[in-house]
Scaffold this active site. Structure first.
Site, PDB file in Angstrom:
ATOM      1  N   HIS A 115      -2.168  34.041 -29.762  1.00  0.00           N
ATOM      2  CA  HIS A 115      -2.366  35.482 -29.564  1.00  0.00           C
ATOM      3  C   HIS A 115      -3.069  35.768 -28.242  1.00  0.00           C
ATOM      4  O   HIS A 115      -2.592  36.575 -27.435  1.00  0.00           O
ATOM      5  CB  HIS A 115      -3.157  36.044 -30.744  1.00  0.00           C
ATOM      6  CG  HIS A 115      -3.408  37.514 -30.675  1.00  0.00           C
ATOM      7  ND1 HIS A 115      -2.579  38.439 -31.288  1.00  0.00           N
ATOM      8  CD2 HIS A 115      -4.379  38.232 -30.051  1.00  0.00           C
ATOM      9  CE1 HIS A 115      -3.039  39.647 -31.039  1.00  0.00           C
ATOM     10  NE2 HIS A 115      -4.136  39.564 -30.303  1.00  0.00           N
ATOM     11  N   GLU A 116      -4.190  35.106 -28.011  1.00  0.00           N
ATOM     12  CA  GLU A 116      -4.954  35.384 -26.781  1.00  0.00           C
ATOM     13  C   GLU A 116      -4.166  34.946 -25.554  1.00  0.00           C
ATOM     14  O   GLU A 116      -4.167  35.631 -24.531  1.00  0.00           O
ATOM     15  CB  GLU A 116      -6.329  34.709 -26.818  1.00  0.00           C
ATOM     16  CG  GLU A 116      -7.189  35.058 -28.032  1.00  0.00           C
ATOM     17  CD  GLU A 116      -7.279  36.531 -28.333  1.00  0.00           C
ATOM     18  OE1 GLU A 116      -7.211  37.350 -27.412  1.00  0.00           O
ATOM     19  OE2 GLU A 116      -7.400  36.892 -29.533  1.00  0.00           O
ATOM     20  N   ALA A 171     -11.375  36.661 -31.238  1.00  0.00           N
ATOM     21  CA  ALA A 171     -11.348  36.086 -29.901  1.00  0.00           C
ATOM     22  C   ALA A 171     -11.044  37.197 -28.910  1.00  0.00           C
ATOM     23  O   ALA A 171     -10.758  38.327 -29.305  1.00  0.00           O
ATOM     24  CB  ALA A 171     -10.277  35.003 -29.807  1.00  0.00           C
ATOM     25  N   MET A 172     -11.099  36.844 -27.603  1.00  0.00           N
ATOM     26  CA  MET A 172     -10.891  37.857 -26.574  1.00  0.00           C
ATOM     27  C   MET A 172     -10.167  37.276 -25.370  1.00  0.00           C
ATOM     28  O   MET A 172     -10.527  36.211 -24.875  1.00  0.00           O
ATOM     29  CB  MET A 172     -12.265  38.445 -26.174  1.00  0.00           C
ATOM     30  CG  MET A 172     -12.187  39.556 -25.157  1.00  0.00           C
ATOM     31  SD  MET A 172     -11.190  40.948 -25.754  1.00  0.00           S
ATOM     32  CE  MET A 172     -10.516  41.534 -24.211  1.00  0.00           C
ATOM     33  N   GLU A 179      -1.546  45.305 -28.613  1.00  0.00           N
ATOM     34  CA  GLU A 179      -1.889  44.556 -29.830  1.00  0.00           C
ATOM     35  C   GLU A 179      -0.698  44.388 -30.773  1.00  0.00           C
ATOM     36  O   GLU A 179      -0.453  43.310 -31.294  1.00  0.00           O
ATOM     37  CB  GLU A 179      -3.087  45.185 -30.543  1.00  0.00           C
ATOM     38  CG  GLU A 179      -4.388  45.139 -29.728  1.00  0.00           C
ATOM     39  CD  GLU A 179      -4.804  43.728 -29.303  1.00  0.00           C
ATOM     40  OE1 GLU A 179      -4.253  42.730 -29.826  1.00  0.00           O
ATOM     41  OE2 GLU A 179      -5.690  43.612 -28.421  1.00  0.00           O
ATOM     42  N   ASN A 184      -9.951  37.823 -22.163  1.00  0.00           N
ATOM     43  CA  ASN A 184     -10.423  37.984 -20.783  1.00  0.00           C
ATOM     44  C   ASN A 184      -9.614  37.127 -19.810  1.00  0.00           C
ATOM     45  O   ASN A 184      -9.355  35.956 -20.069  1.00  0.00           O
ATOM     46  CB  ASN A 184     -11.887  37.566 -20.688  1.00  0.00           C
ATOM     47  CG  ASN A 184     -12.697  38.060 -21.846  1.00  0.00           C
ATOM     48  OD1 ASN A 184     -12.753  39.252 -22.103  1.00  0.00           O
ATOM     49  ND2 ASN A 184     -13.300  37.151 -22.590  1.00  0.00           N
TER      50      ASN A 184
HETATM   51  C1  7MF Z   1      -4.905  37.431 -33.781  1.00  0.00           C
HETATM   52  O1  7MF Z   1      -6.794  41.465 -30.140  1.00  0.00           O
HETATM   53  C2  7MF Z   1      -4.676  38.739 -34.147  1.00  0.00           C
HETATM   54  C3  7MF Z   1      -5.665  39.684 -33.963  1.00  0.00           C
HETATM   55  C4  7MF Z   1      -9.600  42.359 -29.632  1.00  0.00           C
HETATM   56  C5  7MF Z   1     -10.416  41.782 -30.728  1.00  0.00           C
HETATM   57  C6  7MF Z   1      -8.347  39.773 -30.810  1.00  0.00           C
HETATM   58  O2  7MF Z   1      -7.094  39.699 -28.801  1.00  0.00           O
HETATM   59  C7  7MF Z   1      -7.746  40.571 -29.675  1.00  0.00           C
HETATM   60  C8  7MF Z   1      -8.810  41.332 -28.852  1.00  0.00           C
HETATM   61  C9  7MF Z   1      -9.949  42.324 -33.130  1.00  0.00           C
HETATM   62  C10 7MF Z   1      -9.244  42.137 -34.303  1.00  0.00           C
HETATM   63  C11 7MF Z   1      -8.251  41.167 -34.377  1.00  0.00           C
HETATM   64  C12 7MF Z   1      -7.962  40.370 -33.266  1.00  0.00           C
HETATM   65  C13 7MF Z   1      -8.664  40.554 -32.069  1.00  0.00           C
HETATM   66  C14 7MF Z   1      -9.678  41.544 -32.004  1.00  0.00           C
HETATM   67  C15 7MF Z   1      -6.896  39.349 -33.411  1.00  0.00           C
HETATM   68  C16 7MF Z   1      -7.087  38.039 -33.036  1.00  0.00           C
HETATM   69  C17 7MF Z   1      -6.097  37.104 -33.221  1.00  0.00           C
HETATM   70  N1  7MF Z   1      -8.145  42.013 -27.751  1.00  0.00           N
HETATM   71 BR1  7MF Z   1     -11.279  43.602 -33.069  1.00  0.00          BR
HETATM   72 ZN    ZN Z   2      -5.104  41.052 -29.360  1.00  0.00          ZN
END
Ligand code: 7MF
Ligand code: ZN
Length: 867
Positions: free
Chosen positions: A300-301, A265-266, A323, A268
């Site tokens: 997380h997001e 997910a992302m 992160e 934004n």
């Molecule tokens: C929970 O970090 C833990 C990690 C980048 C894309 C989501 O929110 C993020 C984005 C990657 C790998 C793992 C995760 C994410 C990304 C993630 C998601 C949920 N900023 Br590449």
């Molecule tokens: Zn993240």
């Protein structure tokens, strides 16, 4: 004539950080959306930061249509590979750049692309440069206004960051919407979505009384599957207020679920885009693990809104700043809402498995990398999960209240800016008064420290001494290692399993020891008999522990340790003792009666959390065991693990059967208690399946189940050579679910993971399944990723697994290099295998290296491995 040699991708170094020559204070984006040719007009306000009057903007896969500076055509520019360089610029100006892109041809799923019938974007880390020429770096924070125009019938929803400020129709069946985001942000947080969706709406009132509109957009017909995501979002918003004192800062929060997405997910700003896997769930189609995954990823997001968006990263080397901290926050969220011990156990397994493996591989890097060729390669378990462990260690050293004081100071100092990991540690140190100067080495030093413990009981003096030494072996790019500041929690137990107080110099000590030197000796007084130490309780540091536990000591800890994670850990270590013996001797070693008895009492424990019982009964997985050895004997490890599992199944059969029957299906709900029952029930069924005598039960569970956890639990139990009904059940599942890709992923991964070299044929057949698509990252990760993570088939002696992997990687290199790069990792570890396998693995890497179109993503890893 010789072909021109391909351009070698170049590396960037953390030490070379420099501010840009100009910054962008605001940008107005206009999108005229068409599937094969979308026009983007970007109007930016720029200001010089120094006296350099040239500006290098990043851009990829763009067709440049026009440039104006302060309203006049600008011809003083040069278009290079990946960049647009403007010269002789004024100190302040308005820049208008018009470009064109082709979203439909964009299979890399970075920048603007089509998912199903919808337009969507993915900009982190460096995808915005595929939308327009821009200062595509996280330290340029601009205010965005975005106007999106598209066909009204096909794309009724036009979304972007912030608040909707205007909309209208145009004459030719098209319409437009203008969005304005009041918070300055880096380009990687930009998002645009246009499509036709069902919309789930709700509201959340913040602590200070602001009403926030919550909107989740899903494919038509999926509305009822978005309820759990909405509940998780509201829980996240409430939790962040209560635990971190952080409130949401816009009037609207939108989440869009899309089927084609490279990652989870992302975040934004105000418009999260999610892989539909982390939004859609209902009783029939999602497992309990899926429900928990949705809660964690929604959390997380959402938590990124403060840790990532309000305070962002100065440069991508600082990725763990947002992160590691946000993973720590989502882990705490899941732990506060659910079972803390089960969450900890799962997080520890990720560190001991994939993270330790990465840190011992050619791609080993510190949580704050020093050198990067392709940034997408650094969204790793090291940056994320070890990064979270580093935050957790700070939390352990400071305690909750000083940690929260540090968080508060961090936001006071850095809100609205782009910060560094050093900034974060400085805030923690300044707010708490705890010296973190040595601790900071965790950010720069890679590799897994080995902590070796030796003990000595002095009967005469009635003392017990622990000598604890640390050593970090060299890694691929770092030779010299220094001692780290390691929080190391312990307890001592007497023969009855009672806690022995820790006394040094007649003073009671806290259970948390702090290691700062290569070696320490702690002498505990007033000890009557040699105690059993419980070491690295709660896994207080991401290290490998070495202590020669006896079987009797581990059995004692399994039964008596006060800490649930320590009891699980003792069971893991105990199984580890047997696995090691079997691997070293090449022979089956039967579990002793004492161990079997201890496992039986865990299995039948009426008090303990059933989810934790389930975890404790499972031996460490292959990816963890293989990390114990410098030279990996695949066959010996797989044989040992199979023998151990069969030994448990055979000797505990009556208890496994009794527990299985006692946990028969109840009224379905997703309370923790119900999920725990299902988890233990399915672990029992899986063990029972190994005896070859439970095909009836497996089939009965599959046919009578009213939920996906139990249906897929039956399929998982059936996924072995010893179960005759496997093909029949797999066929029934595929017949029922072939039009639901997310559910079919559960089927694809089982084909990939079939524990035999026959997995290759099953996977090749599944490539032709109507639900499979090489363009969909979820399908690829489950089927091909399942296979690559399946040591029985991937490591087939004849090299067939490696060959197939090489072929798939070459294909994905063309269409979606980011997905290819996430799959290649097991191949990089060739040096640890026997000569025959080593040569075969290396051959595949060399073939890839010879590919003239090798993407930067794979190039970086292949080079690191072959160097
Ligand atoms: C929970 O970090 C833990 C990690 C980048 C894309 C989501 O929110 C993020 C984005 C990657 C790998 C793992 C995760 C994410 C990304 C993630 C998601 C949920 N900023 Br590449
Ligand atoms: Zn993240």
């Amino acid at each position: 004539m010789k072909d021109a040699s391909p351009i070698q991708p170049t590396a960037k170094y953390r030490k070379d950080y420099a501010a840009p020559s100009y910054t962008i204070t605001s940008v107005d984006l206009r999108f005229n959306l068409h599937e094969t040719a979308t026009q983007v007009i970007a109007t930016s306000q720029l200001k010089a930061l120094g006296c350099d009057d040239t500006l290098e903007l990043q851009g990829e896969q763009l067709v440049l249509k026009g440039i104006t500076v302060n309203g006049s055509q600008w011809s003083d520019y040069e278009e290079k590979e990946g960049a647009l360089i403007l010269s002789n610029l004024p100190t302040e100006f308005e820049l208008v750049i018009t470009t064109e892109t082709n979203p439909k041809a964009n299979t890399a799923l970075e920048g603007l692309y089509m998912s199903g019938g919808a337009f969507c974007t993915q900009c982190e880390a460096e995808g915005f440069r595929r939308i327009t020429y821009f200062l595509d770096r996280p330290d340029v924070l601009a205010k965005y206004t975005t106007t999106v125009e598209a066909d009204k019938a096909a794309f009724p929803f036009l979304l972007s960051n912030g608040n909707k400020i205007a909309q209208g129709d145009t004459s030719n069946g098209r319409h437009w919407v203008t969005w304005q985001d009041p918070h300055p942000k880096p380009s990687y947080l930009f998002a645009l979505v246009a499509g036709d969706f069902d919309q789930l709406v709700d509201t959340f009132t913040t602590r200070s009384g602001n009403q926030v509109a919550l909107e989740i957009f899903v494919d038509k017909g999926n509305l009822s599957r978005a309820e759990h995501a909405m509940l998780s979002l509201k829980n996240s918003m409430k939790w962040d207020e209560e635990r971190f004192g952080l409130e949401y800062d816009l009037d609207i929060y939108m989440i869009v679920a899309v089927d084609f997405f490279n990652m989870g997910a992302m975040e934004n700003k105000g418009l999260n885009v999610f892989n539909s896997k982390f939004v859609l769930a209902d009783q029939d189609s999602a497992t309990d693990a899926d429900y928990l995954g949705i809660e964690a990823v929604i959390g997380h997001e959402y938590f990124h809104n403060w840790t990532g968006n309000r305070v962002t990263c100065r440069d991508w080397f600082q990725l763990s700043l947002k992160e590691g901290l946000t993973v720590f926050r989502d882990q705490e969220f899941s732990s506060d809402l659910g079972s803390r011990a089960v969450n900890r156990v799962n997080n520890v397994s990720v560190i001991r498995g994939p993270q330790f493996a990465e840190d011992a591989s050619p791609m080993s890097h510190p949580i704050r990398p020093e050198k990067v060729i392709e940034m997408n390669n650094f969204y790793t378990v090291t940056v994320y999960e070890k990064g979270s462990e580093v935050i957790r260690m700070i939390h352990t050293l400071l305690g909750e209240s000083k940690f929260q004081a540090g968080i508060k100071l961090y936001f006071e100092r850095h809100d609205g800016t782009a910060a560094t990991c050093d900034d974060f540690v400085a805030a923690m140190q300044d707010a708490s008064g705890v010296d973190l100067s040595q601790f900071k080495l965790w950010y720069s030093q890679s590799g897994t420290p080995i902590v070796t413990v030796k003990d000595h009981f002095d009967e005469q003096a009635q003392t017990y001494s622990l000598t604890i030494a640390q050593h970090t072996p060299e890694t691929a790019t770092q030779k010299d290692k220094q001692p780290l500041h390691i929080p190391f929690d312990i307890e001592l137990y007497d023969d009855k399993g009672d806690v022995v107080p820790l006394i040094i110099n007649e003073k009671q000590q806290p259970s948390l020891l702090q290691l700062t030197q290569a070696s320490h000796t702690f002498v505990f007084e007033n000890i009557k008999h040699k105690p059993t130490p419980s070491l690295l309780r709660e896994f207080t540091a991401p290290v490998k522990l070495e202590y020669d536990y006896t079987e009797a000591q581990l059995v004692l800890l399994m039964k008596c340790a006060t800490n649930e994670v320590a009891r699980w850990d003792a069971t893991q270590s105990l199984m580890g003792l047997y696995i090691k013996q079997m691997v070293e001797s090449g022979q089956t070693v039967a579990l002793s009666d004492k161990v079997l008895e201890a496992l039986r009492s865990i299995l039948t424990d009426k008090q303990a959390d059933k989810a934790l019982i389930a975890e404790a009964l499972l031996p460490p997985p292959y990816n963890e065991v293989s990390g114990w050895y410098e030279q990996v004997d695949v066959d010996a490890i797989l044989t040992a693990l199979d023998a151990l599992r069969l030994d448990i199944a055979t000797n505990l059969e009556p208890q496994l059967k009794a527990v299985y029957l006692s946990l028969s299906a109840q009224q379905y709900d997703i309370s923790h208690q119900s999920m725990a029952r299902r988890k233990l029930r399915n672990v029992c069924l899986r063990y029972l399946s190994r005896t070859g005598n439970y095909d009836e039960e497996i089939k009965a569970q599959f046919e009578s189940s009213d939920n996906m956890t139990d249906s897929s639990g039956a399929l998982i139990a059936a996924n072995t050579e010893t179960v005759s009904v496997r093909e029949q059940l797999m066929q029934a599942f595929s017949d029922k679910w072939s039009d639901n890709g997310l559910v079919m992923d559960k089927w694809f991964v089982l084909q990939g993971q079939y524990p035999s070299i026959q997995a290759l044929d099953k996977v090749k057949a599944a490539l032709d399944h109507s639900a499979f698509s090489m363009q969909n990252p979820n399908r690829v990760r489950n089927l091909i990723g399942g296979f690559i993570g399946n040591p029985y088939a991937f490591h087939a002696k004849d090299g067939s697994g490696y060959r197939f992997t090489g072929e798939m990687l070459a294909k994905l290199n063309e269409s979606n290099p980011q997905v290819a790069s996430r799959l290649i990792d097991p191949l990089l570890k060739f040096a640890r295998y026997d000569d025959q396998r080593k040569a075969l693995m290396k051959k595949e890497l060399e073939t890839l290296r010879g590919n003239p179109n090798l993407a930067r993503d794979l190039f970086e890893k292949v080079e690191a491995a072959l160097k």
